[in-house]
Structures are given as C-alpha cells and as structure tokens.
Design a protein around this motif. Structure first.
Motif, PDB file in Angstrom:
ATOM      1  N   ASN A  53       0.827  -1.203   0.000  1.00  0.00           N
ATOM      2  CA  ASN A  53       0.000   0.000   0.000  1.00  0.00           C
ATOM      3  C   ASN A  53       0.868   1.262   0.000  1.00  0.00           C
ATOM      4  OD1 ASN A  53      -2.059  -1.823   0.220  1.00  0.00           O
ATOM      5  ND2 ASN A  53      -2.893  -1.041   2.144  1.00  0.00           N
ATOM      6  N   ALA A  54       1.863   1.292   0.896  1.00  0.00           N
ATOM      7  CA  ALA A  54       2.726   2.471   0.995  1.00  0.00           C
ATOM      8  C   ALA A  54       3.513   2.688  -0.293  1.00  0.00           C
ATOM      9  CB  ALA A  54       3.675   2.332   2.180  1.00  0.00           C
ATOM     10  N   ALA A  78      -3.390  -3.380  -3.313  1.00  0.00           N
ATOM     11  CA  ALA A  78      -2.832  -2.100  -2.878  1.00  0.00           C
ATOM     12  C   ALA A  78      -3.444  -0.948  -3.666  1.00  0.00           C
ATOM     13  CB  ALA A  78      -1.314  -2.107  -3.046  1.00  0.00           C
ATOM     14  N   ALA A  79      -3.632  -1.141  -4.963  1.00  0.00           N
ATOM     15  CA  ALA A  79      -4.227  -0.095  -5.785  1.00  0.00           C
ATOM     16  C   ALA A  79      -5.636   0.244  -5.308  1.00  0.00           C
ATOM     17  CB  ALA A  79      -4.248  -0.540  -7.249  1.00  0.00           C
ATOM     18  N   VAL A  85      -5.419   2.265  -1.901  1.00  0.00           N
ATOM     19  CA  VAL A  85      -4.933   3.646  -1.888  1.00  0.00           C
ATOM     20  C   VAL A  85      -5.568   4.511  -2.963  1.00  0.00           C
ATOM     21  CG1 VAL A  85      -2.738   2.864  -0.927  1.00  0.00           C
ATOM     22  CG2 VAL A  85      -2.923   3.239  -3.395  1.00  0.00           C
ATOM     23  N   GLY A  86      -6.314   3.892  -3.868  1.00  0.00           N
ATOM     24  CA  GLY A  86      -7.043   4.677  -4.856  1.00  0.00           C
ATOM     25  C   GLY A  86      -6.231   5.163  -6.023  1.00  0.00           C
ATOM     26  N   ARG A  87      -5.172   4.444  -6.382  1.00  0.00           N
ATOM     27  CA  ARG A  87      -4.409   4.792  -7.577  1.00  0.00           C
ATOM     28  C   ARG A  87      -3.834   3.523  -8.185  1.00  0.00           C
ATOM     29  NH1 ARG A  87       0.921   8.189  -5.999  1.00  0.00           N
ATOM     30  NH2 ARG A  87       1.340   7.850  -8.221  1.00  0.00           N
ATOM     31  N   PRO A  88      -3.662   3.467  -9.500  1.00  0.00           N
ATOM     32  CA  PRO A  88      -3.141   2.247 -10.129  1.00  0.00           C
ATOM     33  C   PRO A  88      -1.712   1.953  -9.689  1.00  0.00           C
ATOM     34  CG  PRO A  88      -4.108   3.733 -11.759  1.00  0.00           C
ATOM     35  CD  PRO A  88      -3.984   4.509 -10.490  1.00  0.00           C
ATOM     36  N   VAL A 108      -3.903  -1.654 -12.516  1.00  0.00           N
ATOM     37  CA  VAL A 108      -2.460  -1.569 -12.694  1.00  0.00           C
ATOM     38  C   VAL A 108      -2.156  -0.951 -14.049  1.00  0.00           C
ATOM     39  CG1 VAL A 108      -2.162  -3.687 -11.327  1.00  0.00           C
ATOM     40  CG2 VAL A 108      -2.033  -3.799 -13.819  1.00  0.00           C
ATOM     41  N   HIS A 109      -0.932  -0.476 -14.162  1.00  0.00           N
ATOM     42  CA  HIS A 109      -0.402  -0.053 -15.454  1.00  0.00           C
ATOM     43  C   HIS A 109       0.907  -0.788 -15.660  1.00  0.00           C
ATOM     44  CE1 HIS A 109       0.849   2.125 -18.901  1.00  0.00           C
ATOM     45  NE2 HIS A 109       1.719   2.909 -18.285  1.00  0.00           N
ATOM     46  N   VAL A 110       0.979  -1.577 -16.715  1.00  0.00           N
ATOM     47  CA  VAL A 110       2.206  -2.319 -17.010  1.00  0.00           C
ATOM     48  C   VAL A 110       3.182  -1.372 -17.692  1.00  0.00           C
ATOM     49  CG1 VAL A 110       3.242  -4.257 -18.225  1.00  0.00           C
ATOM     50  CG2 VAL A 110       1.002  -4.521 -17.120  1.00  0.00           C
ATOM     51  N   VAL A 111       4.159  -0.931 -16.910  1.00  0.00           N
ATOM     52  CA  VAL A 111       5.122   0.071 -17.364  1.00  0.00           C
ATOM     53  C   VAL A 111       6.264  -0.560 -18.144  1.00  0.00           C
ATOM     54  CG1 VAL A 111       6.755   1.831 -16.564  1.00  0.00           C
ATOM     55  CG2 VAL A 111       4.557   1.539 -15.409  1.00  0.00           C
TER      56      VAL A 111
END
Length: 446
Positions: free
Chosen positions: A155-156, A178-179, A182-185, A222-225
């Motif tokens: 999460n952190a 975790a996403a 915490v509210g973000r991808p 998620v975003h696969v970077v």
C-alpha cells in the motif's frame, strides 16, 4: 581495449613503493555543517630524515577530539561523472542508477542524489523498504523496487509512486489490492525468466502472468510500465549465453504485446551489459557497480579503461606501533611470524567493519608510503601490518583501498586477495565506519 565503448581511457598502473599523496585530517570548513576532506602532498616514499617524520604522515601528536579512527570517504563528483559516462555509453537508452545495499556501501540517499545530478532518470533498489526510505528522504523521480515479498508494505509503495516488479500472479494480485486500498493504479514491471535461474516467470508461466496483468490493466488497477529480465553472464563478454538470453527476452516481449500490453520500457542490462553488450540496452539500462566507479569486467578492463572513477576510499589510523624481535607470532593462531626484528602497526578495522577475514595474509594496504600485506589473521576489530623499518607512529593514516591514483590498492585488489568480487568489498563496509563526503552538497556524514 574499449569493448564497444566509443572513448578510450588509459588505465592507472600502481605498484609497490609508488608515490602517494596522503589525506589530511578531516576538518569541517568554517560555517559548514558537513564533513570535508583535504589533501596534503607527500614529497617522497623513503624513510624520514633524522629527527623528523615521514612526509605526508602524522607525527604522532594527538588528533583533534572526534577524529574518526577509520572512515570511508565518498567522492560524489566521481559518482556524477560515472553516471554521465554511462549515459554517454547508453546512447538513446535511459539510465537507472542502482543504489540498493545502501548504495553499494556508499550511502543510498547520497548516491541517489548524485546519480540523478549526473544524468540518471531512474533509481533502482532491491527491496521495498529501500524504496520507501528514498521517498521519505525526498528523493524524487522514477523509482523501481524488484525483490518483493507478500509481507511488504505494498500500500505504501503504490501510494508513494514506487514502481514494482511482478514475476508471478501473486505479485500482480498484491498490487491490485494495494491499488484498491490507496485509490491509484499500481505501476508494474513484469519480470520474465530468460536464463538466470533466479526471479521472474518461467516460459510456461509467462502467458498466465501476462493474462492476469492484462485483465488488471483493463480494469484500471495496474499499469504495465515495463518488461524486464536479468543476464547471468554479462561479465563474460562474448559468452553465447548472453545472446540466448537476449533472444528469449525479445520473444517474451513479443508475447506480451500479443497479449495487448504496451510497456513503455524494456530493460535487461546491468553494468557489464551496459558497457559491453549494445544489443541488450533496449530502452533502459540498470548499472549498479559501474555507478561507483568499479569495473564489472575486471579481467578484461579496469575502471580507467572504461572511463570510470572509483568513488570510495577506505582509510584508518594506526592505533599502535611497536618493535618486536625476529620469530614473534602475530595475531590469532600465529599464522604469521616475523622474519627479523621489525615494526608492527595495528590497524583498527576488522571483519566486523567489513574487512574480509579471507584476506588474512593477503590484503594489500598502503602505509607510510609503501604497499604492505596484512600480517596474520584479520580479527573482528583489527589487523596487523609488518612495516619493517619504515618510520611509523600512532595516528598515521593507512589506506586499504581507493581510486589508485596515489599508489593505493583498489577494491578489486582486495577482491582478488579474498577470492571474491569488488561488489562484496564495498558493500560489506559496516555501519561502524563513518562515511564522509566530498564533491558536492550532501545531507551530512553518517
């Protein structure tokens, strides 16, 4: 010898009895809150004239209170220059400076800041706690952590914008949770096994990992970077295993694209591949050892030949000096006995500080302007030098390793003496040894 590098640099050759410039006492400049290091030149390497002390060494008078008995001196300008050199070699690929293991013993936060100043656009670490410590210290920019476990604080990390490696379905699922929390991808780099036999999804598991990641990306979790892997034998330039791994990596990337993923960066190269394997550089390289000025291919080329500058010097001050007769046993087990009447110097560093015990009877040290070898067994807190008839006094500085431009040994010399690699020599220098910094503004010595 350039190994595909467009610029050549002469190697620095050192030997026994080479001239040396010793470092002066550490004294903070007026109005400064950090530690600085000065230099005083040595006029010669021979014995001191009658009634005087040897040039470039301490005369035996008391030091200023608080002067450390040993220290690791880190040249931040060298780190910046090394990263600049790696950026030059990498060409169109971005550079991720790896600062895991406390910046290979150089100081993680200080090394990260110097690397960014030198042109790195990414920072890489192994563990999530390292990444979170960098964020807590205010280190900006893109940051990847790859050696993760289910018990980490996912999460952190996601909340802090740390990019994370996933080499198995469980890691993608942890990132998804975790996403949502915490509210973000979560930003993921998918790791594929290409032949190292360590982390990453094996070929049979790769399609399933891609499917899990693609579904999570479609859901906005998620975003696969990136897609990445690691080479097993990049430190053996020309080894056919490197070509096989590059081919496997390309195949894995093609499979990821067929699964609907569009990674921003592909990365495979460590220090050795960055410097010697152009076809493995892709979009991003991940040098670690070379950031600190050490050669990842020491049997082929030294730091100077690669355009690198070693950043760490390890020094100490003699704690004791005494004359002993011939046949005198030295240190535990008396593995060393004096051949004649001689002077013994006691160095207050030992294996608890990172001096390898395997370098007993072999570790090279510069003392009183000459090369000496550890006499007897390295102890927990100290080791002994047989100085012969060279003038010496308590407080005189000795240099275990450094850049080599003053005649001192390098970290690679200690690696050979201990039958290991230079990575281990610098990373094992312990917390009892304070770090002092030159070559730039830092948050302070530790």
């Amino acid at each position: 010898m350039t190994f595909g590098i467009p610029r050549e640099a002469e190697s620095v050759e050192t030997g026994h009895g080479a001239a040396v410039t010793t470092m002066a006492d550490v004294r903070p400049p007026a109005g400064s809150g950090r530690t600085a290091v000065g230099h005083t030149p040595a006029a010669s390497t021979g014995p001191a004239p009658a009634g005087g002390s040897a040039p470039g060494r301490h005369s035996g008078e008391p030091h200023r209170p608080g002067t450390p008995h040993a220290q690791a001196r880190i040249d931040l300008a060298a780190i910046r220059a090394n990263v600049g050199r790696l950026c030059e070699v990498a060409g169109s690929a971005e550079v991720m400076a790896v600062v895991k293991a406390d910046g290979y013993g150089h100081g993680m936060v200080e090394a990260a800041r110097a690397a960014l100043a030198g042109g790195a656009t990414w920072i890489g670490v192994a563990g999530m706690r390292e990444a979170l410590a960098l964020r807590a210290a205010g280190v900006p920019g893109r940051l990847l952590a790859w050696l993760l476990t289910p018990g980490d604080d996912w999460n952190a990390a996601v909340a802090s914008g740390v990019e994370l490696s996933a080499g198995a379905d469980w890691a993608v699922r942890a990132a998804i949770r975790a996403a949502h929390a915490v509210g973000r991808p979560a930003r993921l780099h998918l790791e594929v096994e290409t032949g190292l036999g360590r982390g990453g999804a094996c070929p049979g598991d790769w399609p399933g990992l891609l499917d899990t990641a693609a579904r999570a990306e479609a859901a906005g979790s998620v975003h696969v970077v990136g897609v990445w892997s690691h080479l097993a034998r990049a430190d053996e330039p020309g080894h056919p295993g490197c070509d096989r791994q590059v081919a496997h990596f390309r195949s894995a990337v093609a499979r990821a694209r067929r699964a609907g993923l569009t990674p921003e960066v592909l990365h495979l190269s460590n220090s050795a591949a960055t410097l010697t394997l152009p076809e493995a550089r892709f979009d991003l390289v991940r040098p670690g050892l070379a950031v600190y000025g050490l050669s990842p291919v020491p049997d082929r080329a030294g730091p100077a030949e690669l355009g690198l500058q070693p950043a760490m010097s390890l020094t100490a001050r003699l704690a004791s000096v005494k004359r002993v007769p011939a046949g005198h046993g030295v240190s535990y087990g008396h593995r060393y006995r004096t051949a004649r009447e001689t002077t013994l110097g006691l160095v207050p560093l030992g294996y608890a500080d990172g001096v390898p015990r395997h370098a007993s009877q072999a570790g090279p040290v510069l003392a009183a302007g000459r090369r000496h070898t550890v006499a007897g067994t390295v102890c927990m807190d100290q080791f002994v030098l047989d100085l012969g008839d060279v003038p010496a006094a308590p407080g005189d500085e000795v240099v275990l390793f450094g850049p080599g431009d003053r005649g001192e040994p390098g970290a690679q010399d200690w690696a050979r003496a201990a039958h290991t690699i230079s990575h281990e020599i610098v990373t094992r220098i312990g917390a009892r040894v304070p770090r002092t910094y030159t070559g730039g503004t830092v948050s302070g010595a530790r």
